[in-house]
Design an enzyme around this catalytic site. Sequence first.
Site, PDB file in Angstrom:
ATOM      1  N   GLN A   1       4.522  -6.802   1.149  1.00 60.08           N
ATOM      2  CA  GLN A   1       3.607  -5.942   0.405  1.00 60.08           C
ATOM      3  C   GLN A   1       2.747  -6.770  -0.557  1.00 60.08           C
ATOM      4  O   GLN A   1       1.545  -6.529  -0.706  1.00 60.08           O
ATOM      5  CB  GLN A   1       4.391  -4.887  -0.369  1.00 60.08           C
ATOM      6  CG  GLN A   1       3.561  -3.752  -0.937  1.00 60.08           C
ATOM      7  CD  GLN A   1       2.876  -2.895   0.103  1.00 60.08           C
ATOM      8  OE1 GLN A   1       1.649  -2.777   0.109  1.00 60.08           O
ATOM      9  NE2 GLN A   1       3.664  -2.293   0.991  1.00 60.08           N
TER      10      GLN A   1
ATOM     11  N   HIS B   1       6.724   1.307  -6.307  1.00 64.13           N
ATOM     12  CA  HIS B   1       7.877   2.193  -6.160  1.00 64.13           C
ATOM     13  C   HIS B   1       8.415   2.423  -7.562  1.00 64.13           C
ATOM     14  O   HIS B   1       8.481   1.494  -8.372  1.00 64.13           O
ATOM     15  CB  HIS B   1       8.938   1.571  -5.263  1.00 64.13           C
ATOM     16  CG  HIS B   1      10.163   2.416  -5.059  1.00 64.13           C
ATOM     17  ND1 HIS B   1      10.110   3.788  -4.899  1.00 64.13           N
ATOM     18  CD2 HIS B   1      11.483   2.090  -5.003  1.00 64.13           C
ATOM     19  CE1 HIS B   1      11.340   4.265  -4.728  1.00 64.13           C
ATOM     20  NE2 HIS B   1      12.185   3.254  -4.809  1.00 64.13           N
TER      21      HIS B   1
END
Length: 330
Positions: free
Chosen positions: A28, A108
């Site tokens: 990511q 997140h």
Amino acid sequence: MAKIYYDKDADLNILKEKNVAIIGYGIQGRGQSLNLRDSGLNVIVSELEGTANYQTAQKDGFKPVPADKAAKEADVIQILTQDHVQAKVYKGSIAPNLKPGKAILFSHGFNIHFGQIVPPKDIDVIMVAPKGPGALVRKMYEEKKGVPCLIAIFQEYTGKALQIGLAYAKAIGGTMAGVIETTFKEETETDLFGEQTVLCGGVTELIKAGFDTLVEAGYQPEIAYFECLHELKLITDLIYQVGIQGMRKRVSDTAEYGDLTRGRRIISDQTRKEMKKILDEIQTGKFAKEWIEENNSGRPVFNSLSKKDDALLVERIGRELRAMMPWIGK
């Protein structure tokens, strides 16, 4: 209905004069870093020297620095290390280098929502979470399509947290597809629930149960593998592309009838009750506490269960059969 933002709602100029740090150059981190740079932003990459990710960052043209240096130089700090190390990195390297008006970002919400990271009151705390892996985030950016993102504001200090988050989402391509407004609580709890009950835990146990049922009934494990695991991709690809009903219209009538009449016997009321129990464990923080303690004690349960499943018949048969399929990439 959720609020959705697009390109017209985001101003990239908000970040043009700022330094953006990416802490962690994993899948990511790499995708977001490359997109940010290609969007004209000044990107600082932090990664541990000597690691494969460090070398990848160098090959991509970055000059990785330690996390404390990146945090000191950056105005916007995106923390993309794994969940279980974020708090340690934050406390040791990022927190001492925060100044009023800076922003920390997450993809997140675990560590913020469950209190593992407690930021000072004089910074913005933002989430921009692409709903796809980093490689896809990069690919869709290059194709000028983008991957949908979630955005959430946990803490507002500058009065520009939403604008900063939207500018960041635009820089990684998210506003081309759409950026959905949410909260850290909603993203974290639904993400954990999806992983545990459907995407990972639910699917893997369903596969193993189906495989074991056929093998124990005397069917060849190779045939059981094809029917209960291999062909799952065909179905999930269809669901991904055209939804549940779209999938049903693209399989045989026999398969659709079996789906409609037997599926509810597998995912029964008892299963749904267990899902609610798991959701409660997530909402109350019981799972987070368990996972944090598991990591602090050296992951005994994690390692034991993982090692046990490595030896399953379905895994051995799968390795043998996949070797016969050159079209399956590593």
